[in-house]
Design a protein around this motif. Sequence first.
Motif, PDB file in Angstrom:
ATOM      1  N   VAL A   1       0.842  -1.193   0.000  1.00 26.07           N
ATOM      2  CA  VAL A   1       0.000   0.000   0.000  1.00 26.07           C
ATOM      3  C   VAL A   1       0.882   1.249   0.000  1.00 26.07           C
ATOM      4  O   VAL A   1       0.651   2.187  -0.764  1.00 26.07           O
ATOM      5  N   ALA A   2       1.909   1.261   0.851  1.00 27.73           N
ATOM      6  CA  ALA A   2       2.832   2.402   0.878  1.00 27.73           C
ATOM      7  C   ALA A   2       3.514   2.561  -0.479  1.00 27.73           C
ATOM      8  O   ALA A   2       3.615   3.670  -1.015  1.00 27.73           O
ATOM      9  N   TRP A   3       3.961   1.456  -1.035  1.00 29.74           N
ATOM     10  CA  TRP A   3       4.638   1.481  -2.334  1.00 29.74           C
ATOM     11  C   TRP A   3       3.725   2.045  -3.420  1.00 29.74           C
ATOM     12  O   TRP A   3       4.121   2.917  -4.197  1.00 29.74           O
ATOM     13  N   ARG A   4       2.507   1.560  -3.468  1.00 25.26           N
ATOM     14  CA  ARG A   4       1.547   2.046  -4.480  1.00 25.26           C
ATOM     15  C   ARG A   4       1.214   3.520  -4.259  1.00 25.26           C
ATOM     16  O   ARG A   4       1.055   4.270  -5.221  1.00 25.26           O
ATOM     17  N   ARG A   5       1.148   3.936  -3.027  1.00 29.87           N
ATOM     18  CA  ARG A   5       0.853   5.338  -2.716  1.00 29.87           C
ATOM     19  C   ARG A   5       1.983   6.237  -3.216  1.00 29.87           C
ATOM     20  O   ARG A   5       1.740   7.270  -3.824  1.00 29.87           O
ATOM     21  N   TRP A   6       3.236   5.831  -2.941  1.00 25.96           N
ATOM     22  CA  TRP A   6       4.374   6.634  -3.397  1.00 25.96           C
ATOM     23  C   TRP A   6       4.432   6.725  -4.916  1.00 25.96           C
ATOM     24  O   TRP A   6       4.943   7.681  -5.466  1.00 25.96           O
ATOM     25  N   ARG A   7       3.930   5.731  -5.602  1.00 25.63           N
ATOM     26  CA  ARG A   7       3.956   5.728  -7.067  1.00 25.63           C
ATOM     27  C   ARG A   7       2.704   6.346  -7.681  1.00 25.63           C
ATOM     28  O   ARG A   7       2.541   6.331  -8.899  1.00 25.63           O
ATOM     29  N   GLY A   8       1.826   6.858  -6.838  1.00 24.96           N
ATOM     30  CA  GLY A   8       0.639   7.553  -7.330  1.00 24.96           C
ATOM     31  C   GLY A   8      -0.380   6.642  -7.985  1.00 24.96           C
ATOM     32  O   GLY A   8      -1.098   7.058  -8.889  1.00 24.96           O
ATOM     33  N   GLU A   9      -0.472   5.398  -7.521  1.00 27.21           N
ATOM     34  CA  GLU A   9      -1.381   4.438  -8.140  1.00 27.21           C
ATOM     35  C   GLU A   9      -2.818   4.519  -7.619  1.00 27.21           C
ATOM     36  O   GLU A   9      -3.688   3.798  -8.122  1.00 27.21           O
ATOM     37  N   TYR A  10      -3.067   5.360  -6.640  1.00 24.49           N
ATOM     38  CA  TYR A  10      -4.437   5.547  -6.158  1.00 24.49           C
ATOM     39  C   TYR A  10      -5.035   6.767  -6.854  1.00 24.49           C
ATOM     40  O   TYR A  10      -4.320   7.711  -7.198  1.00 24.49           O
ATOM     41  N   GLU A  11      -6.340   6.743  -7.057  1.00 27.54           N
ATOM     42  CA  GLU A  11      -7.004   7.832  -7.765  1.00 27.54           C
ATOM     43  C   GLU A  11      -6.808   9.179  -7.080  1.00 27.54           C
ATOM     44  O   GLU A  11      -6.635  10.196  -7.732  1.00 27.54           O
ATOM     45  N   ASP A  12      -6.887   9.161  -5.758  1.00 26.86           N
ATOM     46  CA  ASP A  12      -6.711  10.388  -4.996  1.00 26.86           C
ATOM     47  C   ASP A  12      -6.268  10.033  -3.579  1.00 26.86           C
ATOM     48  O   ASP A  12      -6.161   8.860  -3.227  1.00 26.86           O
ATOM     49  N   GLU A  13      -6.006  11.052  -2.788  1.00 23.45           N
ATOM     50  CA  GLU A  13      -5.505  10.819  -1.431  1.00 23.45           C
ATOM     51  C   GLU A  13      -6.543  10.120  -0.553  1.00 23.45           C
ATOM     52  O   GLU A  13      -6.200   9.326   0.311  1.00 23.45           O
TER      53      GLU A  13
END
Length: 96
Positions: free
Chosen positions: A10-22
């Motif tokens: 989850v942290a990795w995907r967040r750092w790579r901007g893989e979520y639609e928004d915050e």
Amino acid sequence: MTATDAEARVAWRRWRGEYEDERQALAAVDAAFTTTQAAFNMIDLEAVGAAPEAAALVERIRAMHEAAEEPVGVWEAFMKLREEFVRAAREHLKAH
């Protein structure tokens, strides 16, 4: 291990901007945190075996969520703690 690995992703995907928004990223963090905490509580309540190593691994993951960008060396540090937990858990299980 499954819970900590999923939370680290989850942290990795967040750092790579893989979520639609915050908001979506924070929902993923919350869900992963809940799963990891439930698994860790089982180890922590027993306070035997790999409890100290599990605590260190969970602390590392929580610190990962606080960083807005991927810190240098974060994966190496995570994997070192993960390996230490696995080693301690194996030793504890072999003794029982």
